[in-house]
Design a protein around this motif. Sequence first.
Motif, PDB file in Angstrom:
ATOM      1  N   HIS A  80       0.892  -1.378   0.146  1.00 41.98           N
ATOM      2  CA  HIS A  80      -0.125  -0.142   0.079  1.00 41.98           C
ATOM      3  C   HIS A  80       0.924   1.304   0.055  1.00 41.98           C
ATOM      4  CE1 HIS A  80      -3.774  -2.395   0.626  1.00 41.98           C
ATOM      5  NE2 HIS A  80      -2.917  -2.903   1.585  1.00 41.98           N
ATOM      6  N   HIS A  81       0.356   2.341  -0.707  1.00 40.56           N
ATOM      7  CA  HIS A  81       1.258   3.530  -0.799  1.00 40.56           C
ATOM      8  C   HIS A  81       0.204   4.719  -0.258  1.00 40.56           C
ATOM      9  CE1 HIS A  81       3.855   0.942  -2.908  1.00 40.56           C
ATOM     10  NE2 HIS A  81       4.813   1.858  -2.764  1.00 40.56           N
ATOM     11  N   PHE A  82       0.864   5.621   0.278  1.00 36.57           N
ATOM     12  CA  PHE A  82       0.117   6.830   0.653  1.00 36.57           C
ATOM     13  C   PHE A  82       0.892   8.012   0.239  1.00 36.57           C
ATOM     14  CE2 PHE A  82      -0.718   3.140   3.240  1.00 36.57           C
ATOM     15  CZ  PHE A  82      -1.920   3.346   3.731  1.00 36.57           C
ATOM     16  N   VAL A  83       0.188   9.103  -0.015  1.00 42.70           N
ATOM     17  CA  VAL A  83       0.626  10.548  -0.335  1.00 42.70           C
ATOM     18  C   VAL A  83       0.614  11.365   0.869  1.00 42.70           C
ATOM     19  CG1 VAL A  83       0.355  12.695  -1.655  1.00 42.70           C
ATOM     20  CG2 VAL A  83       0.654  10.432  -2.935  1.00 42.70           C
ATOM     21  N   GLY A  84       1.455  12.025   1.530  1.00 41.25           N
ATOM     22  CA  GLY A  84       1.367  13.005   2.422  1.00 41.25           C
ATOM     23  C   GLY A  84       1.781  14.340   2.092  1.00 41.25           C
ATOM     24  N   ILE A  85       0.947  15.496   2.283  1.00 36.53           N
ATOM     25  CA  ILE A  85       1.235  16.715   1.658  1.00 36.53           C
ATOM     26  C   ILE A  85       1.117  17.802   3.126  1.00 36.53           C
ATOM     27  CG2 ILE A  85       0.280  18.653   0.257  1.00 36.53           C
ATOM     28  CD1 ILE A  85      -0.394  16.567  -1.712  1.00 36.53           C
ATOM     29  N   LYS A  86       2.297  18.446   3.296  1.00 30.03           N
ATOM     30  CA  LYS A  86       2.309  19.678   3.941  1.00 30.03           C
ATOM     31  C   LYS A  86       2.022  20.996   3.248  1.00 30.03           C
ATOM     32  CE  LYS A  86       4.076  22.580   7.188  1.00 30.03           C
ATOM     33  NZ  LYS A  86       3.179  23.150   8.177  1.00 30.03           N
ATOM     34  N   ALA A 120      -6.526  23.204  -3.776  1.00 30.61           N
ATOM     35  CA  ALA A 120      -7.026  22.093  -3.837  1.00 30.61           C
ATOM     36  C   ALA A 120      -6.249  21.653  -5.137  1.00 30.61           C
ATOM     37  CB  ALA A 120      -8.387  21.899  -4.042  1.00 30.61           C
ATOM     38  N   ALA A 121      -6.251  22.294  -6.383  1.00 30.80           N
ATOM     39  CA  ALA A 121      -5.894  21.800  -7.696  1.00 30.80           C
ATOM     40  C   ALA A 121      -4.503  21.724  -7.536  1.00 30.80           C
ATOM     41  CB  ALA A 121      -6.124  22.935  -8.575  1.00 30.80           C
ATOM     42  N   THR A 122      -3.667  22.267  -6.876  1.00 28.21           N
ATOM     43  CA  THR A 122      -2.081  22.341  -6.528  1.00 28.21           C
ATOM     44  C   THR A 122      -1.820  20.677  -5.792  1.00 28.21           C
ATOM     45  OG1 THR A 122      -1.543  24.569  -6.330  1.00 28.21           O
ATOM     46  CG2 THR A 122       0.107  23.082  -5.723  1.00 28.21           C
ATOM     47  N   ILE A 123      -2.695  20.563  -4.959  1.00 25.44           N
ATOM     48  CA  ILE A 123      -2.651  19.469  -4.238  1.00 25.44           C
ATOM     49  C   ILE A 123      -3.012  17.926  -5.279  1.00 25.44           C
ATOM     50  CG2 ILE A 123      -3.688  17.695  -2.295  1.00 25.44           C
ATOM     51  CD1 ILE A 123      -4.107  20.418  -0.731  1.00 25.44           C
ATOM     52  N   THR A 124      -3.942  18.269  -5.896  1.00 22.48           N
ATOM     53  CA  THR A 124      -4.260  17.273  -6.872  1.00 22.48           C
ATOM     54  C   THR A 124      -3.163  16.934  -7.916  1.00 22.48           C
ATOM     55  OG1 THR A 124      -6.694  17.895  -6.822  1.00 22.48           O
ATOM     56  CG2 THR A 124      -5.932  16.455  -8.657  1.00 22.48           C
ATOM     57  N   GLU A 125      -2.497  18.013  -8.508  1.00 22.41           N
ATOM     58  CA  GLU A 125      -1.401  17.753  -9.394  1.00 22.41           C
ATOM     59  C   GLU A 125      -0.253  17.127  -8.767  1.00 22.41           C
ATOM     60  OE1 GLU A 125       1.572  20.629 -12.096  1.00 22.41           O
ATOM     61  OE2 GLU A 125      -0.358  21.558 -11.168  1.00 22.41           O
ATOM     62  N   LEU A 126      -0.147  17.495  -7.374  1.00 19.02           N
ATOM     63  CA  LEU A 126       1.028  17.015  -6.737  1.00 19.02           C
ATOM     64  C   LEU A 126       0.773  15.523  -6.291  1.00 19.02           C
ATOM     65  CD1 LEU A 126       3.784  17.598  -5.453  1.00 19.02           C
ATOM     66  CD2 LEU A 126       2.841  18.361  -3.460  1.00 19.02           C
ATOM     67  N   GLU A 171     -13.579  17.685   1.750  1.00 23.48           N
ATOM     68  CA  GLU A 171     -14.707  17.650   0.804  1.00 23.48           C
ATOM     69  C   GLU A 171     -14.385  18.309  -0.726  1.00 23.48           C
ATOM     70  OE1 GLU A 171     -18.134  19.554   1.967  1.00 23.48           O
ATOM     71  OE2 GLU A 171     -18.314  18.341   3.759  1.00 23.48           O
ATOM     72  N   LEU A 172     -13.281  19.222  -0.668  1.00 27.59           N
ATOM     73  CA  LEU A 172     -12.799  19.723  -1.927  1.00 27.59           C
ATOM     74  C   LEU A 172     -12.301  18.838  -2.504  1.00 27.59           C
ATOM     75  CD1 LEU A 172     -11.810  23.404  -0.996  1.00 27.59           C
ATOM     76  CD2 LEU A 172     -13.666  22.537  -2.486  1.00 27.59           C
ATOM     77  N   MET A 173     -11.019  17.940  -1.726  1.00 27.03           N
ATOM     78  CA  MET A 173     -10.267  16.958  -2.520  1.00 27.03           C
ATOM     79  C   MET A 173     -10.993  15.707  -2.829  1.00 27.03           C
ATOM     80  SD  MET A 173      -7.336  18.540  -2.677  1.00 27.03           S
ATOM     81  CE  MET A 173      -6.943  17.054  -3.513  1.00 27.03           C
ATOM     82  N   SER A 174     -12.053  15.369  -2.029  1.00 28.92           N
ATOM     83  CA  SER A 174     -12.754  14.164  -2.538  1.00 28.92           C
ATOM     84  C   SER A 174     -13.460  14.646  -4.114  1.00 28.92           C
ATOM     85  CB  SER A 174     -14.113  14.015  -1.508  1.00 28.92           C
ATOM     86  OG  SER A 174     -13.426  13.404  -0.239  1.00 28.92           O
ATOM     87  N   ALA A 175     -13.762  15.759  -4.323  1.00 29.04           N
ATOM     88  CA  ALA A 175     -14.367  16.028  -5.613  1.00 29.04           C
ATOM     89  C   ALA A 175     -13.462  15.965  -6.873  1.00 29.04           C
ATOM     90  CB  ALA A 175     -14.890  17.284  -5.709  1.00 29.04           C
ATOM     91  N   HIS A 176     -12.073  15.928  -6.294  1.00 31.94           N
ATOM     92  CA  HIS A 176     -10.842  15.671  -7.349  1.00 31.94           C
ATOM     93  C   HIS A 176     -10.406  14.518  -7.276  1.00 31.94           C
ATOM     94  CE1 HIS A 176     -10.225  20.162  -8.173  1.00 31.94           C
ATOM     95  NE2 HIS A 176     -10.798  20.299  -7.046  1.00 31.94           N
ATOM     96  N   SER A 177     -10.784  13.495  -6.358  1.00 31.84           N
ATOM     97  CA  SER A 177     -10.010  12.277  -6.335  1.00 31.84           C
ATOM     98  C   SER A 177     -11.027  11.281  -5.610  1.00 31.84           C
ATOM     99  CB  SER A 177      -8.450  12.372  -5.786  1.00 31.84           C
ATOM    100  OG  SER A 177      -8.089  11.217  -5.493  1.00 31.84           O
ATOM    101  N   ASP A 178     -10.691  10.018  -6.062  1.00 30.27           N
ATOM    102  CA  ASP A 178     -11.592   8.785  -5.387  1.00 30.27           C
ATOM    103  C   ASP A 178     -10.475   8.216  -4.241  1.00 30.27           C
ATOM    104  OD1 ASP A 178      -9.539   7.618  -6.647  1.00 30.27           O
ATOM    105  OD2 ASP A 178     -11.222   6.505  -7.983  1.00 30.27           O
ATOM    106  N   VAL A 179      -9.499   8.902  -4.023  1.00 28.30           N
ATOM    107  CA  VAL A 179      -8.345   8.287  -2.952  1.00 28.30           C
ATOM    108  C   VAL A 179      -8.979   8.863  -1.655  1.00 28.30           C
ATOM    109  CG1 VAL A 179      -6.143   8.476  -2.048  1.00 28.30           C
ATOM    110  CG2 VAL A 179      -6.552   8.251  -4.408  1.00 28.30           C
ATOM    111  N   PRO A 180      -9.348   8.209  -0.559  1.00 29.83           N
ATOM    112  CA  PRO A 180      -9.712   8.552   0.790  1.00 29.83           C
ATOM    113  C   PRO A 180      -8.741   9.750   1.291  1.00 29.83           C
ATOM    114  CG  PRO A 180      -9.663   6.185   0.777  1.00 29.83           C
ATOM    115  CD  PRO A 180      -8.852   6.704  -0.468  1.00 29.83           C
ATOM    116  N   VAL A 181      -9.388  10.878   1.780  1.00 31.11           N
ATOM    117  CA  VAL A 181      -8.682  12.110   2.248  1.00 31.11           C
ATOM    118  C   VAL A 181      -8.930  12.139   3.620  1.00 31.11           C
ATOM    119  CG1 VAL A 181      -8.259  14.409   1.700  1.00 31.11           C
ATOM    120  CG2 VAL A 181      -8.801  12.953  -0.166  1.00 31.11           C
TER     121      VAL A 181
END
Length: 380
Positions: A80-86, A120-126, A171-181
Motif C-alpha cells: 500500500h502507498h500513501f501520499v502526504g502533503i504539508k 486543491a488543484a495544486t494538491i491534486t497535481e502534486l 470535501e474539496l479534495m474528494s471532488a478531485h479524487s477517489d482516494v480517501p482523504v
Amino acid sequence: MTGGWQPLAGPAHRVALEILLDGPLSRAELSRRVGLSPGSLTRITKPMLESGLLVEVTAGPTDPRVGRPSQPLDIVPAAHHFVGIKLTGDDAVGVLTTLRAEVIATAELPLPDHSPAAVAATITELTKTLAAHRPDGELSGLGISLGGQVTGKNNVRHASFLDWTDVPLGELMSAHSDVPVVVANDLTALTAATHWFGAGRGADRFCLITIGAGVGYGLVVHDQIVDSPDSSLGLIGHHPLLSDGVRCERGHVGCASTLLTTQGITREIGDALGREVTYDECLDLAVEGEPAARRVIDRAGQALGHLIAAAANFTLPDRVVLGGEGVRLVEVAHDALQAGLRTDRHPESTDPPIVLLDPDFHEWARGAAVIAIQTFVLGS
C-alpha cells in the motif's frame, strides 16, 4: 500485492498493529504481547496470511538441536502507498510512502494563491506526480497537514498562513479524487509520525517541540497522543521564557513566539545589522562570532532550554524530540540551551535525552502520510 487492509477488531487488530509497528515478530513474541495461546494466535493469523495482509519471513535457526528456522510474521510495506502533503503559506510539499511510512518519492509545487480552489488543484497535481512513482498509480490514502485548527479530519476551521476560515478541504479534495482523504493539524501529524515510526517509538512518554515559523508542542503519554480541540491553537507559542525579551503582538514580553521563531530571530538580527538576513545566515553569523547574531542566537538557545525544562518538569518525558525548520538552533546555541535547561531543573534530576528531527519540510509531509496510514489501518 494489492489486497486491502480491512480494519480489524479485538485480538486480530492488536496482532496486525503490533506487526505493523514492530515487525517482523515471532509467533512466540506475538503471543506474549497480545496474551494469546499459540493455538488462538494460529487461528487469528491464518486468514490474515491467506489474504496477504501478513507474510512469513525466514529468520535464522532458533533451535540449535534441529536447526529449524523460525518464520516470523510481517506485513508487506509496499503493498500500500500513501501520499502526504504539508501546506505552507507558499508551497505544497509532498511525499509518497509505504505502509510503514518509508519515503520513496518527494515533490513540491508552489501555491499560485491561497484560494481553496487553487490549493486543491495544486494538491491534486502534486498527488498525481507522486502516484506516478507507483507502477499501477494506485494509492490507499492521502493525508494533508497544515498549521491551523482542523475539525473532523476534514474542515479547516482556521489557518492563518493561508488566510482560511471554515474551509472544507477534505470535501474539496474528494471532488478531485477517489482516494480517501484526511486533513490534520501539522503538529498533530508530526507527533503521530514520531510516535508510530520515528524517534518516539518505544517511549512510554515523550514530548515533541518544534521551532520554525511557529512554536509547537505535542505530547504522547501511555502510547496515546494527548489531544483536545485546543491542541492546534499553538498555545505554547506565548509561553513566557525570558523577562527581558521583545514584546509580541499580544503584548507578552519574552514569549516563545518572539524568541524562537525564525521570523522573530531574523527580524531582531536584521534590525541590529541594518539589512535583511535569512535564518541560516543568522546562525552562520553566530558561528562566526558576529556580536549581534551571537547575542540573539544565544538568548534563543537559553529560551529553548527554559522551554524544554518546563516540558520536562510538567510531563516527565522519557525523551524530548525537537523538530521544525529552525531546529539547527539546538546545535549552534548548544551551551546556552544547556544553561537554560539546567537553571530550571532540580540539581538531582536526570535530564531526558534530546533527539533532533530532520528540519526538512518533507518530515512534516511524512507526518501527513502517517495520519492517512493510521486512518486506513484503524478504520477511523
